[in-house]
Write a protein that holds these residues in place. Structure first.
Motif, short mmCIF file in Angstrom:
data_model
loop_
_atom_site.label_atom_id
_atom_site.label_comp_id
_atom_site.label_asym_id
_atom_site.label_seq_id
_atom_site.Cartn_x
_atom_site.Cartn_y
_atom_site.Cartn_z
N VAL A 96 0.95 -1.23 0.05
CA VAL A 96 0.02 0.05 0.02
C VAL A 96 0.86 1.32 -0.08
CG1 VAL A 96 -1.87 -1.08 1.32
CG2 VAL A 96 -0.19 0.04 2.55
N LEU A 97 0.09 2.38 -0.37
CA LEU A 97 0.98 3.67 -0.43
C LEU A 97 0.29 4.62 0.90
CD1 LEU A 97 3.06 5.72 -1.59
CD2 LEU A 97 1.03 6.47 -3.01
N GLU A 98 1.04 4.80 1.85
CA GLU A 98 0.50 5.59 2.99
C GLU A 98 1.36 6.98 2.97
OE1 GLU A 98 -1.06 2.25 5.96
OE2 GLU A 98 1.09 3.01 6.35
N GLY A 153 -2.92 2.49 -9.99
CA GLY A 153 -3.51 2.14 -8.63
C GLY A 153 -3.66 0.77 -8.11
N TYR A 154 -4.19 0.44 -6.95
CA TYR A 154 -4.57 -0.74 -6.16
C TYR A 154 -5.17 -1.59 -7.44
CZ TYR A 154 -3.29 1.65 -1.90
OH TYR A 154 -2.63 2.63 -0.89
N ASN A 155 -4.91 -2.82 -7.14
CA ASN A 155 -5.87 -3.73 -8.05
C ASN A 155 -6.58 -4.83 -7.19
OD1 ASN A 155 -3.66 -5.15 -7.08
ND2 ASN A 155 -3.13 -6.15 -8.89
N GLY A 156 -6.68 -4.86 -6.18
CA GLY A 156 -7.43 -5.53 -5.20
C GLY A 156 -7.55 -5.35 -3.54
N THR A 157 -8.20 -6.29 -2.89
CA THR A 157 -8.47 -6.04 -1.60
C THR A 157 -7.99 -7.22 -0.87
OG1 THR A 157 -10.42 -4.83 -2.07
CG2 THR A 157 -10.35 -5.65 0.06
N LEU A 158 -7.37 -6.85 0.18
CA LEU A 158 -6.67 -8.15 0.93
C LEU A 158 -7.74 -8.61 1.77
CD1 LEU A 158 -3.26 -6.64 1.62
CD2 LEU A 158 -3.89 -7.75 -0.32
N GLY A 159 -7.38 -10.14 2.27
CA GLY A 159 -8.39 -10.84 3.05
C GLY A 159 -8.23 -10.35 4.33
N ALA A 160 -9.34 -10.79 5.24
CA ALA A 160 -9.33 -10.58 6.63
C ALA A 160 -8.50 -11.60 7.27
CB ALA A 160 -10.86 -10.44 7.16
N SER A 209 -5.06 -6.29 6.52
CA SER A 209 -6.37 -6.97 6.32
C SER A 209 -7.46 -5.83 5.79
CB SER A 209 -6.86 -7.99 7.45
OG SER A 209 -7.04 -7.25 8.62
N ASN A 210 -8.27 -6.45 4.89
CA ASN A 210 -9.31 -5.72 4.40
C ASN A 210 -9.15 -4.51 3.83
OD1 ASN A 210 -11.34 -7.58 5.34
ND2 ASN A 210 -10.90 -7.05 7.33
N ARG A 211 -8.02 -4.28 3.50
CA ARG A 211 -7.61 -2.90 2.84
C ARG A 211 -7.30 -3.16 1.27
NH1 ARG A 211 -2.83 0.09 6.00
NH2 ARG A 211 -3.20 1.32 4.11
N SER A 212 -7.72 -1.99 0.44
CA SER A 212 -6.93 -2.02 -0.93
C SER A 212 -5.63 -2.07 -1.29
CB SER A 212 -7.84 -0.88 -1.86
OG SER A 212 -9.23 -1.10 -1.61
N ALA A 213 -5.12 -2.79 -2.02
CA ALA A 213 -3.64 -2.93 -2.15
C ALA A 213 -3.13 -3.41 -3.49
CB ALA A 213 -3.16 -3.90 -1.08
#
Length: 107
Positions: free
Chosen positions: A40-42, A64-71, A78-82
């Protein structure tokens, strides 16, 4: 990372932002476990806490991001776009910084 659920950070030096709608551009290559591992970019504005570039009010112009990470309890993102999966080589990413970054130092 040396442990499960660990993370690796790359933090820039403090950079003064002197214009509205400033952008950052970089090349990024990744090959991770799709949907679980990622990057991710913070941004930290004016010495504040780091937060996701989009949450802070920025936006991706390109790459930009291409998916969402699992919980999961051992997934710090977890649960973030990345960026996740395999980029199949280097991609160019350009992000517009949040309006609140103008006149501030960012990292």
């Amino acid at each position: 990372p040396t442990t499960v659920g660990g993370g690796t950070n790359l933090t820039s030096p403090s950079i003064p932002i002197t214009v509205q709608a400033a952008t950052v551009t970089f090349r990024n290559r990744f090959n991770t476990e799709a949907g679980w591992d990622g990057g991710v970019l913070e941004i930290s504005i004016g010495g504040g806490a780091f937060q996701d570039i989009v949450t802070a009010g920025g936006r991706f112009i390109e790459g930009g991001y291409n998916g969402t990470l699992g919980a999961g309890t051992n997934n710090p993102l977890s649960n973030r776009s990345a960026w996740s999966g395999n980029s199949e080589g280097y991609i160019t990413t350009t992000a517009q910084l949040p309006p609140s970054a103008a006149g501030q130092n960012v990292r």
